[in-house]
Enzyme design. Structure first.
Site, mmCIF file in Angstrom:
data_model
loop_
_atom_site.group_PDB
_atom_site.id
_atom_site.type_symbol
_atom_site.label_atom_id
_atom_site.label_comp_id
_atom_site.label_asym_id
_atom_site.label_seq_id
_atom_site.Cartn_x
_atom_site.Cartn_y
_atom_site.Cartn_z
ATOM 1 N N GLY A 240 0.630 -1.201 0.086
ATOM 2 C CA GLY A 240 0.074 -0.183 0.130
ATOM 3 C C GLY A 240 0.024 1.715 0.063
ATOM 4 O O GLY A 240 0.753 2.179 -1.039
ATOM 5 N N ILE A 241 1.817 1.677 0.564
ATOM 6 C CA ILE A 241 2.709 2.435 1.362
ATOM 7 C C ILE A 241 3.536 2.259 -0.433
ATOM 8 O O ILE A 241 4.042 3.411 -0.796
ATOM 9 C CB ILE A 241 3.015 2.709 2.585
ATOM 10 N N ASP B 80 9.589 -5.847 -5.233
ATOM 11 C CA ASP B 80 8.569 -6.815 -4.581
ATOM 12 C C ASP B 80 9.004 -8.205 -4.091
ATOM 13 O O ASP B 80 10.017 -8.894 -5.281
ATOM 14 C CB ASP B 80 6.976 -6.757 -4.156
ATOM 15 N N ASP C 106 13.042 -11.846 -3.030
ATOM 16 C CA ASP C 106 12.601 -11.922 -1.505
ATOM 17 C C ASP C 106 13.907 -11.288 -0.451
ATOM 18 O O ASP C 106 15.107 -11.914 -0.875
ATOM 19 C CB ASP C 106 12.792 -13.454 -1.195
ATOM 20 N N TYR D 114 6.365 -7.907 16.097
ATOM 21 C CA TYR D 114 6.831 -6.374 14.886
ATOM 22 C C TYR D 114 7.225 -5.196 15.450
ATOM 23 O O TYR D 114 8.112 -4.807 14.855
ATOM 24 C CB TYR D 114 5.177 -6.283 14.059
ATOM 25 N N LYS E 166 10.840 -3.289 15.149
ATOM 26 C CA LYS E 166 10.443 -1.570 13.970
ATOM 27 C C LYS E 166 11.141 -0.545 15.992
ATOM 28 O O LYS E 166 11.429 0.199 15.456
ATOM 29 C CB LYS E 166 9.503 -0.672 14.502
ATOM 30 N N THR F 290 -3.908 0.245 4.597
ATOM 31 C CA THR F 290 -3.150 -0.797 3.431
ATOM 32 C C THR F 290 -3.979 -2.204 4.274
ATOM 33 O O THR F 290 -4.573 -2.687 5.649
ATOM 34 C CB THR F 290 -1.748 -0.770 3.706
HETATM 35 N N1 NAD Z 1 0.186 1.034 7.422
HETATM 36 C C1 NAD Z 1 0.323 0.778 8.590
HETATM 37 O O1 NAD Z 1 -0.899 1.111 8.878
HETATM 38 C C2 NAD Z 1 2.218 0.752 8.815
HETATM 39 C C3 NAD Z 1 1.492 1.380 10.165
HETATM 40 C C4 NAD Z 1 3.150 1.368 10.694
HETATM 41 C C5 NAD Z 1 3.766 0.831 9.889
HETATM 42 N N2 NAD Z 1 3.618 0.335 8.168
HETATM 43 C C6 NAD Z 1 5.369 0.263 8.247
HETATM 44 O O2 NAD Z 1 5.464 1.137 6.363
HETATM 45 C C7 NAD Z 1 5.755 -0.181 5.460
HETATM 46 C C8 NAD Z 1 4.637 -0.611 4.555
HETATM 47 O O3 NAD Z 1 3.444 -0.896 4.830
HETATM 48 P P1 NAD Z 1 2.286 -1.292 3.775
HETATM 49 O O4 NAD Z 1 1.511 -0.651 4.793
HETATM 50 O O5 NAD Z 1 2.160 -0.578 3.133
HETATM 51 O O6 NAD Z 1 2.437 -2.951 3.990
HETATM 52 P P2 NAD Z 1 1.474 -3.885 2.594
HETATM 53 O O7 NAD Z 1 2.109 -5.675 3.272
HETATM 54 O O8 NAD Z 1 1.252 -3.406 2.036
HETATM 55 O O9 NAD Z 1 3.567 -3.138 2.040
HETATM 56 C C9 NAD Z 1 4.269 -4.762 2.360
HETATM 57 C C10 NAD Z 1 5.462 -4.998 1.241
HETATM 58 O O10 NAD Z 1 6.512 -5.774 1.731
HETATM 59 C C11 NAD Z 1 6.384 -7.197 0.757
HETATM 60 N N3 NAD Z 1 7.584 -7.777 1.283
HETATM 61 C C12 NAD Z 1 6.966 -8.442 2.513
HETATM 62 N N4 NAD Z 1 8.337 -9.321 2.953
HETATM 63 C C13 NAD Z 1 9.044 -9.022 1.888
HETATM 64 C C14 NAD Z 1 10.621 -9.412 1.314
HETATM 65 N N5 NAD Z 1 10.826 -10.678 2.217
HETATM 66 N N6 NAD Z 1 11.203 -9.625 0.311
HETATM 67 C C15 NAD Z 1 10.007 -8.337 -0.248
HETATM 68 N N7 NAD Z 1 9.048 -7.998 -0.070
HETATM 69 C C16 NAD Z 1 8.411 -8.205 0.758
HETATM 70 C C17 NAD Z 1 5.135 -7.552 0.894
HETATM 71 O O11 NAD Z 1 5.004 -8.152 -0.394
HETATM 72 C C18 NAD Z 1 4.035 -6.231 0.704
HETATM 73 O O12 NAD Z 1 3.764 -5.803 -0.691
HETATM 74 C C19 NAD Z 1 6.375 -1.381 6.119
HETATM 75 O O13 NAD Z 1 7.836 -1.374 6.872
HETATM 76 C C20 NAD Z 1 5.206 -1.158 7.506
HETATM 77 O O14 NAD Z 1 5.796 -1.790 8.369
HETATM 78 C C21 NAD Z 1 2.468 0.351 8.290
#
Ligand code: NAD
Length: 254
Positions: free
Chosen positions: A22-23, A42, A66, A160, A164, A195
């Site tokens: 998502g982000i 990804d 990966d 998690y 972080k 997301t």
């Molecule tokens: N969405 C939230 O509310 C939120 C809050 C706090 C922190 N975050 C952080 O923001 C960042 C983005 O999160 P998001 O919400 O977009 O999550 P998301 O799950 O939508 O996206 C994460 C992406 O990382 C990829 N990924 C996971 N493991 C992987 C690997 N081994 N190799 C390659 N790619 C891999 C996944 O396939 C996925 O597309 C993350 O670091 C997350 O921890 C998000």
């Protein structure tokens, strides 16, 4: 300095991980709009193609990798540099496995999250920053933390949150190490963003409580978080390093 959000990014090569997420998808969109040459990474190519299926994102290169496979990082950096010297890394990829009870957390849960969120982050950031150092033109590394680094995590996310917290310390340490080379290293700490990582398996009551405690009274759209990462890569953030940028709508204030 040109006063546009993407100042300094025109033609720069920036690697974005988690780009099918998502982000990450919105980071790619922001950087492409700012003129950067984006290399989007990804786990799976079909997911990348689906997420980036927009005419304006056609210039973003896509690589499936990966990131838990540390041995593959050098190859990934080399592939990115086929577009030119690496200038930036925005490392969004992470995994969250919720377990309602601490007693339910398995060793596999621990390893899966630590391997990607902490170990993978360290080795990828180091590989990217070393490439920037070799190129000799400075650079930008942006990591992703979470409000969990401060709260310890809600909704069954203690492992998690632990990773972080490590990302915040790591970001500070790498900022010290790479500062002399003109490479900044900063973290974005999102609050709740719309997301799948946030919403999958999250108890609606936990989400409602967190939203009530957020002064802006809502969760973030992914692009609102991505904007902070684009800022940190731009030249407007040239004197910011080692920081953790809180993008939480006021859920926490620090
Ligand atoms: N969405 C939230 O509310 C939120 C809050 C706090 C922190 N975050 C952080 O923001 C960042 C983005 O999160 P998001 O919400 O977009 O999550 P998301 O799950 O939508 O996206 C994460 C992406 O990382 C990829 N990924 C996971 N493991 C992987 C690997 N081994 N190799 C390659 N790619 C891999 C996944 O396939 C996925 O597309 C993350 O670091 C997350 O921890 C998000």
């Amino acid at each position: 300095m040109a006063w546009s959000l993407g100042a300094g990014l025109d033609g720069r090569v920036v690697l974005v991980t988690g780009a099918a997420g998502g982000i990450g998808r919105e980071v790619v969109a922001g950087l492409v709009a700012a003129g950067a040459q984006v290399v989007a990474v990804d786990l799976h190519r079909p997911a990348l193609d689906a997420a980036l299926d927009a005419p304006e994102l056609a210039t973003a290169r896509r690589i499936a990798a990966d990131l838990a496979d540390i041995g593959a990082h050098a190859q990934l950096i080399a592939a990115a540099q086929e577009s030119g010297p690496l200038y930036g890394l925005v490392h969004c990829a992470a995994v969250l496995r919720r377990r309602a009870q601490v007693a339910d957390i398995t060793e596999d849960d621990w390893d899966a999250q630590v391997d990607v969120n902490l170990k993978g982050t360290f080795f990828l950031c180091r590989a990217a920053a070393d490439a920037m150092r070799t190129a000799g033109h400075g650079g930008r590394v942006v990591t992703f933390s979470s409000q969990g680094w401060w709260t310890g995590g809600y909704g069954g996310s203690v492992v998690y949150a632990t990773t972080k917290g490590g990302v915040v310390s790591m970001t500070r340490g790498l900022a010290r190490a790479y500062g002399p080379d003109g490479i900044t290293v900063n973290a974005v700490a999102p609050g709740q963003a719309r997301t799948s990582m946030l919403l999958d398996d999250l108890d609606e009551r936990v989400l409602a409580t967190m939203t009530e405690q957020t002064p802006l009274g809502r969760i973030a759209e992914p692009a609102e978080v991505a904007a902070a990462a684009v800022f940190l890569v731009s030249s407007h953030a040239s004197f910011i390093t080692g920081t953790t940028l809180n993008v939480s709508g006021g859920f926490l204030m620090y």
